[in-house]
Design an enzyme around this catalytic site. Sequence first.
Site, mmCIF file in Angstrom:
data_model
loop_
_atom_site.group_PDB
_atom_site.id
_atom_site.type_symbol
_atom_site.label_atom_id
_atom_site.label_comp_id
_atom_site.label_asym_id
_atom_site.label_seq_id
_atom_site.Cartn_x
_atom_site.Cartn_y
_atom_site.Cartn_z
ATOM 1 N N HIS A 183 3.571 10.581 6.221
ATOM 2 C CA HIS A 183 2.961 10.772 7.254
ATOM 3 C C HIS A 183 3.908 9.948 8.542
ATOM 4 O O HIS A 183 4.603 8.490 8.676
ATOM 5 C CB HIS A 183 1.503 9.528 7.701
ATOM 6 C CG HIS A 183 0.684 10.468 6.455
ATOM 7 N ND1 HIS A 183 -0.275 9.735 5.722
ATOM 8 C CD2 HIS A 183 0.259 11.926 6.425
ATOM 9 C CE1 HIS A 183 -0.817 10.624 5.568
ATOM 10 N NE2 HIS A 183 -0.494 11.999 5.415
ATOM 11 N N HIS A 239 5.747 7.332 6.302
ATOM 12 C CA HIS A 239 5.202 6.122 5.059
ATOM 13 C C HIS A 239 4.949 7.469 4.532
ATOM 14 O O HIS A 239 5.243 8.573 4.697
ATOM 15 C CB HIS A 239 4.689 5.235 4.995
ATOM 16 C CG HIS A 239 2.941 5.574 5.947
ATOM 17 N ND1 HIS A 239 2.610 5.398 7.365
ATOM 18 C CD2 HIS A 239 1.826 6.189 5.387
ATOM 19 C CE1 HIS A 239 1.517 6.167 7.282
ATOM 20 N NE2 HIS A 239 0.852 6.335 6.204
ATOM 21 N N THR A 298 -5.857 6.660 7.676
ATOM 22 C CA THR A 298 -6.510 7.321 6.601
ATOM 23 C C THR A 298 -6.498 5.337 5.961
ATOM 24 O O THR A 298 -6.740 6.120 4.525
ATOM 25 C CB THR A 298 -5.881 7.966 6.112
ATOM 26 O OG1 THR A 298 -4.033 7.738 5.534
ATOM 27 C CG2 THR A 298 -6.001 9.785 6.351
ATOM 28 N N THR A 299 -6.228 4.444 6.291
ATOM 29 C CA THR A 299 -6.521 3.731 5.715
ATOM 30 C C THR A 299 -6.987 2.682 6.565
ATOM 31 O O THR A 299 -7.615 2.756 8.036
ATOM 32 C CB THR A 299 -5.248 2.284 5.481
ATOM 33 O OG1 THR A 299 -4.099 2.701 7.194
ATOM 34 C CG2 THR A 299 -4.052 3.385 4.855
ATOM 35 N N HIS A 332 1.119 -0.912 0.031
ATOM 36 C CA HIS A 332 -0.307 -0.102 0.129
ATOM 37 C C HIS A 332 0.625 1.103 -0.227
ATOM 38 O O HIS A 332 0.542 2.259 -0.476
ATOM 39 C CB HIS A 332 -1.199 -0.045 1.507
ATOM 40 C CG HIS A 332 -1.796 -0.973 1.486
ATOM 41 N ND1 HIS A 332 -2.709 -1.114 0.408
ATOM 42 C CD2 HIS A 332 -2.150 -2.145 2.326
ATOM 43 C CE1 HIS A 332 -3.656 -2.415 0.492
ATOM 44 N NE2 HIS A 332 -3.427 -3.089 1.446
ATOM 45 N N HIS A 392 2.152 8.858 1.027
ATOM 46 C CA HIS A 392 1.118 8.556 -0.232
ATOM 47 C C HIS A 392 2.202 9.894 -1.432
ATOM 48 O O HIS A 392 2.579 11.246 -1.446
ATOM 49 C CB HIS A 392 0.263 9.915 0.819
ATOM 50 C CG HIS A 392 -0.284 8.951 1.702
ATOM 51 N ND1 HIS A 392 -1.129 7.605 2.036
ATOM 52 C CD2 HIS A 392 0.138 8.841 2.878
ATOM 53 C CE1 HIS A 392 -1.121 7.574 2.917
ATOM 54 N NE2 HIS A 392 -0.813 7.927 4.048
HETATM 55 ZN ZN LIG Z 1 -0.976 7.478 5.700
#
Ligand SMILES: [Zn+2]
Length: 602
Positions: A162, A136, A243-244, A108, A138
């Site tokens: 993040h 991580h 957000t996941t 992801h 995005h």
């Molecule tokens: Zn994130």
Amino acid sequence: MNACSQGDVFKALRIFDLGSKMYLVSVVLFLSLGTLVQGSSGGGWCYTGCEQSPQHWSDIPGSFCGGKSQSPIDIVTSEVVAHADLHNFTFVNFSYQHAIEHLENNGHTVKLTLEDGAVEVSGGGLNGSYSALQFHFHWGDTEFHPGSEHTVDGHRYPMEMHIVTIKKGLTVEQAKVHPEGIAALGFFINATEHGNKSEPWRMLTSYVTKNDTEVKLNHTFSIDDLIGEVDRTKFYRYHGSLTTPNCSEVVVWTVFYEPIEIHKDLIRMFPVKAGFTNIHRPTQALNGRHVYASPATPLPPLPPSPSWCYDSHCYYEPSKWHLLPGSSCGGQRQSPVNIETEKAVEKSSLGEFEFTNFDNKHAIKYITNTGHAVKCVMADDSVEVSGGGLGHDYTTLQFHFHWGSHDTKGSEHTMDSKRYPMEMHIVNKRKDLTLEEAIATPNGLAVLGFLIESKDSSKSGGGSSGHEDTTSSSSSDMEAWKKLTSYLSAIQNISSQAEVTAEISIDDLLGSVNRDEYYRYNGSLTTPSCNEAVVWTVFTNAVKVDQDLMMKFPTYAGYHDVFRPIQPLHGRIIYRSASGAAARTGHAVLLLLLASLSTLFM
Ligand SMILES: [Zn+2]
Ligand SMILES: *[C@@H]1O[C@H](CO)[C@@H](O)[C@H](O)[C@H]1NC(C)=O
Ligand SMILES: *[C@@H]1O[C@H](CO)[C@@H](O)[C@H](O)[C@H]1NC(C)=O
Ligand SMILES: *[C@@H]1O[C@H](CO)[C@@H](O)[C@H](O)[C@H]1NC(C)=O
Ligand SMILES: *[C@@H]1O[C@H](CO)[C@@H](O)[C@H](O)[C@H]1NC(C)=O
Ligand SMILES: *[C@@H]1O[C@H](CO)[C@@H](O)[C@H](O)[C@H]1NC(C)=O
Ligand SMILES: *[C@@H]1O[C@H](CO)[C@@H](O)[C@H](O)[C@H]1NC(C)=O
Ligand SMILES: [Zn+2]
């Protein structure tokens, strides 16, 4: 790649994407099932191209993705409210070169796991210390479709980083169910053409891989190296979610105002080397949540149009001011208040004021009709106030007036429930703060309130004039008031202003009124947004002004009764200057006199 080729095993196992001991358990299982799941996708969900795309995350068993406090969001800066409690952060071990243990592609995102317990963050309005687990990214795609999760006024940045932290002392499991269990630090990443391809980012991207195995790093860059020059005193704050999936609503979000700048070629490396694109969740509805900003964060000026009013001729009348965007009008420390003189507590530290340049006859720059008041704006840094127990030096910004109509009185504060005809407010800002900071700081502003009483009405007592000498009111220079009110005809149109060239000082307007006797309490601006940023001083004695000069305010401005209703004290104490004792007695004597007079003249 298809991130959703796994079976239910993974839905169950990888509901939580934090990196943790729990996570390690799932990694072990993940690896053992590795042959089954070519393509390194983790979890049964995806961003695009599978059944469980973001619209369907809420269907995942045990997920909160359909909740009312979801992340990411669009940050609408005109509705962001500065908040004084959002102090500077304290970062521990952000510069520690050995903090980043390994990098992995979990299907992801690309995630970097931090040494257990080494990196911490506190301050910044967070409740306690948070321990960083991982960070991580995005991103969008190689065609430069931007891929940050948060957006600012609809603008999406190329990437977002993040840093995920959990409240110290909690396990990941506990953090997931604690209302503030997780604090996420979001950094936008902007693409530059010219920026030096900063070495830490070049090194980080060199490790990015399609493989789902952990890649050990050689410990040559720290988190600070990646964040670089970003000003960490400027940030937004709101409460949201992961957000996941499972989108647990336990996240205190910090989104920094300034982006990290990295070269566009390095941004491309993420989708190219990781093998997937557009890994960001759509923005979610605020559902009434507020977004706050640290005092240092630049915010757009409030819209100039007066969307609120004092009477019932508009929607946002005083009883609805608290509904205005960004409003503090429903707070617990609002102004004006009724001053119960008997209950005021004497405080010896409330000494004399020091007024600088109150006698300057050229300090008023212009006079303006705001549509709610008549305001005189002072030349920059010309007039100052200190002492009076304020504890700081303040610069005078402006003074303005509140009034009633021909037959009603219009002071904002009342004394023992008595309303005066008018009130003058001299608004001062702490010298060491910008205006934005001041309105977000409990004592950022100091307002001096002078009640105004009619000179004529006291004369009209006829034979009682002998008593008038014992009153606490004081005459001011009527010439100054005549000069000032002569400008009112020039500013009849709302938003119009006139340069003040006549020689008028604040001292002239205040005249001989006693400035050592006053009441003090903590309160707010009395107009929206009602920021609770005001140390109030209301002077015991009223300034006396001719009735006909006072009447010019409602006559020329074209509106009347521009004062806010009295607000509840909610337990606040009103203090009184030490020398106010005599005045209070005087006041009481006056009340007695008036009472006896009124019986005489009934
Ligand atoms: Zn994130
Ligand atoms: C916060 O940090 C900034 C910059 O590092 C500094 O200028 C400011 O004084 C700090 N504020 C407080 C309250 O410590
Ligand atoms: C930084 O991390 C190292 C390694 O875990 C640790 O020994 C050190 O105590 C940490 N520093 C602080 C200030 O916590
Ligand atoms: C801060 O956290 C502590 C412990 O979790 C809690 O008791 C307290 O109510 C929290 N304070 C605020 C202001 O949330
Ligand atoms: C992002 O970078 C572009 C140039 O690539 C620049 O024009 C823009 O101002 C930057 N945005 C911010 C918020 O720094
Ligand atoms: C007020 O506005 C009207 C029309 O907009 C204009 O004609 C008039 O000159 C203005 N008056 C003043 C004093 O500015
Ligand atoms: C105002 O609030 C501050 C704390 O925020 C307190 O120290 C001060 O005593 C208060 N002043 C008054 C007059 O209540
Ligand atoms: Zn005012």
